[in-house]
Design an enzyme around this catalytic site. Sequence first.
Site, short mmCIF file in Angstrom:
data_model
loop_
_atom_site.label_atom_id
_atom_site.label_comp_id
_atom_site.label_asym_id
_atom_site.label_seq_id
_atom_site.Cartn_x
_atom_site.Cartn_y
_atom_site.Cartn_z
N LYS A 74 0.83 -1.21 0.00
CA LYS A 74 0.00 0.00 0.00
C LYS A 74 0.86 1.26 0.00
CE LYS A 74 -2.53 0.42 3.63
NZ LYS A 74 -1.67 1.33 4.42
N THR A 76 4.00 1.47 -0.89
CA THR A 76 4.73 1.46 -2.16
C THR A 76 3.88 2.06 -3.28
OG1 THR A 76 5.84 -0.56 -1.42
CG2 THR A 76 5.98 -0.05 -3.76
N ARG A 97 2.57 8.28 6.81
CA ARG A 97 2.85 8.27 8.24
C ARG A 97 4.32 7.95 8.51
NH1 ARG A 97 -1.00 3.75 10.27
NH2 ARG A 97 -0.39 2.90 8.26
N LYS A 108 6.39 -6.31 11.19
CA LYS A 108 5.88 -5.61 10.01
C LYS A 108 7.01 -5.08 9.12
CE LYS A 108 2.73 -1.81 8.81
NZ LYS A 108 3.63 -0.73 8.43
N ALA A 276 -3.38 1.84 12.89
CA ALA A 276 -4.70 1.77 12.28
C ALA A 276 -5.57 0.68 12.87
CB ALA A 276 -4.57 1.56 10.78
N PHE A 304 -3.67 -0.16 7.01
CA PHE A 304 -4.21 -1.50 6.82
C PHE A 304 -5.32 -1.53 5.76
CE2 PHE A 304 -2.55 -2.12 11.31
CZ PHE A 304 -1.45 -2.86 10.90
N PHE A 384 3.73 -8.55 -8.92
CA PHE A 384 4.86 -9.36 -8.45
C PHE A 384 5.36 -10.21 -9.64
CE2 PHE A 384 3.33 -8.05 -4.43
CZ PHE A 384 4.29 -8.34 -3.46
N TRP A 412 6.97 -0.93 -8.41
CA TRP A 412 8.02 -1.52 -7.57
C TRP A 412 9.28 -1.74 -8.41
CZ3 TRP A 412 11.27 -5.65 -7.21
CH2 TRP A 412 11.84 -5.90 -5.96
#
Length: 559
Positions: A74, A76, A97, A108, A276, A304, A384, A412
């Site tokens: 998210k 990224t 954030r 995480k 979150a 999240f 991916f 990415w």
Amino acid sequence: MAEVKSDIEIARGAKKKQIQEIGQKIGIPSEHLLPYGHDKAKISAEFIKSVKANRDGKLILVTAINPTPAGEGKTTTTVGLGDGLNRIGKKAIVCIREASLGPNFGVKGGAAGGGYAQVVPMEDMNLHFTGDFHAITTAHNLLSALIDNHIYWGNDLGIDIRRVVWRRVMDMNDRALREIICSLGGVANGFPREAGFDITVASEVMAILCLATDLKDLEKRLGDIIVAYRRDKSAVYARDLKADGAMAVLLKDAMQPNLVQTLENNPAFVHGGPFANIAHGCNSVVATTTALKLADYVVTEAGFGADLGAEKFFDIKCRKAGLKPAAAVIVATVRAMKMNGGVKKEDLGHENVEAVKKGCANLGRHIENIRQFGVPAVVAINHFYSDTDAEIQAMKDYVASMGEEAILCKHWANGSAGIEDLANKVVALAESGASQFAPLYPDAMPLFEKINTIVQRIYRGSEAIADKSVRDQLHAWERAGYGKLPVCMAKTQYSFSTDPNLRGAPTGHTVPVREVRLSAGAGFIVVICGEVMTMPGLPKAPSSEKIFLNEIGQIEGLF
């Protein structure tokens, strides 16, 4: 396939510009930047005040499906979209954030994006950064110290030590501190009582910093914090302890947003970081509203999945700050669809179109939920290498069957060049004027009804269940004038239910409310559901085991 560099290797190779040059791109004079080294700076309160009359740009929310161990990307995508909008000629700022040390060393990992869609300096952002979290921790614990000090010196306010509701905080996952006994050791140390620690990102001070509009508003909100109750159940506030002024002093610099840059030298505001799944999960109102005065587009993220992060962004942050998002992006991956469809993490590399189709129910639920807020949305498929054409097409077909569009994004691997299609779609949605944003429930709705509304309309549960003591507490707060506050659901992020193992799109489940906490300064009621913890623990093999300094003093292991 060429060797894939790690996030930290890519970040280390960034060709960063001086932070004053980044500020100039969005009209911030160098005298209004307070530099922390060469590549990060705080933006002065004077400058923020000077741009308040500017026209607002368009606000774009990036949210996601429920997180899985496969990773959704998210942040990224948020960073990539900001770069993509700049690439197609729009003036865009990213607002995200700050990272908490607890998750960084726990499970995480970092929170600065990934691959060629990152905010830098990555190591600084994921560690101490500009010291904002330390300031919040200190201000919070100053108030904790003042409470016990007041009781020690005679307790003129009549605090019932059984009803002290203000806990302590630290920015680390430490389950041993969830419940403690403090003031042991005899007369010199005070009156023993039960207490405990939350993680700093769950602190009401963090929420206040992220919702306050300026220093004056910050100090008022700090004074509004309820720290304890007397025997007659009347509230004791932080201002009764004369704590608000000193707390505001400690937070003076932390209130100023931090300016950094993406790998492509585009501006990013990184400020605040409430959890979150516990708190409201959004970066600061000051950062977002300032960015809107300086850019055509502001891309921000909610924490999240959309059931937690986006709901709180809409119902708490947008409601409180008067924000009107123009469009939303829902991030999903083929890998996550397969996990929601029952595939184990170790088998994600194998094609399984049927599992993708089955798992898309989770994505569909989030699409439906965003619609309830009147905000037009597009799905970003974060690519991916293991994704197959058939799996990607299955996701696109599913989203099309719901009347929306899914766009494959390769930011990415390719940076802004890999996300141009999404950037153009976001511009089209935002410029269409289709957004009819409205919060899910009105201010006047009774508190328990607000909880039930979220449970039934967002989680698709049958109802919220709570003991009489919880309902009585909510009624008491309504009588005390707090009934118009929004509710902040503290719940597992992994499921629409309170069972983290229940993936997909469950319906008809009950949501048990274990506890409610009044955050009078922040301006919401925290509703703790199921087994969610306000002080997380570390996993059996924490990320910290792989973080170290190499032989030339560089940090390894931060992704």
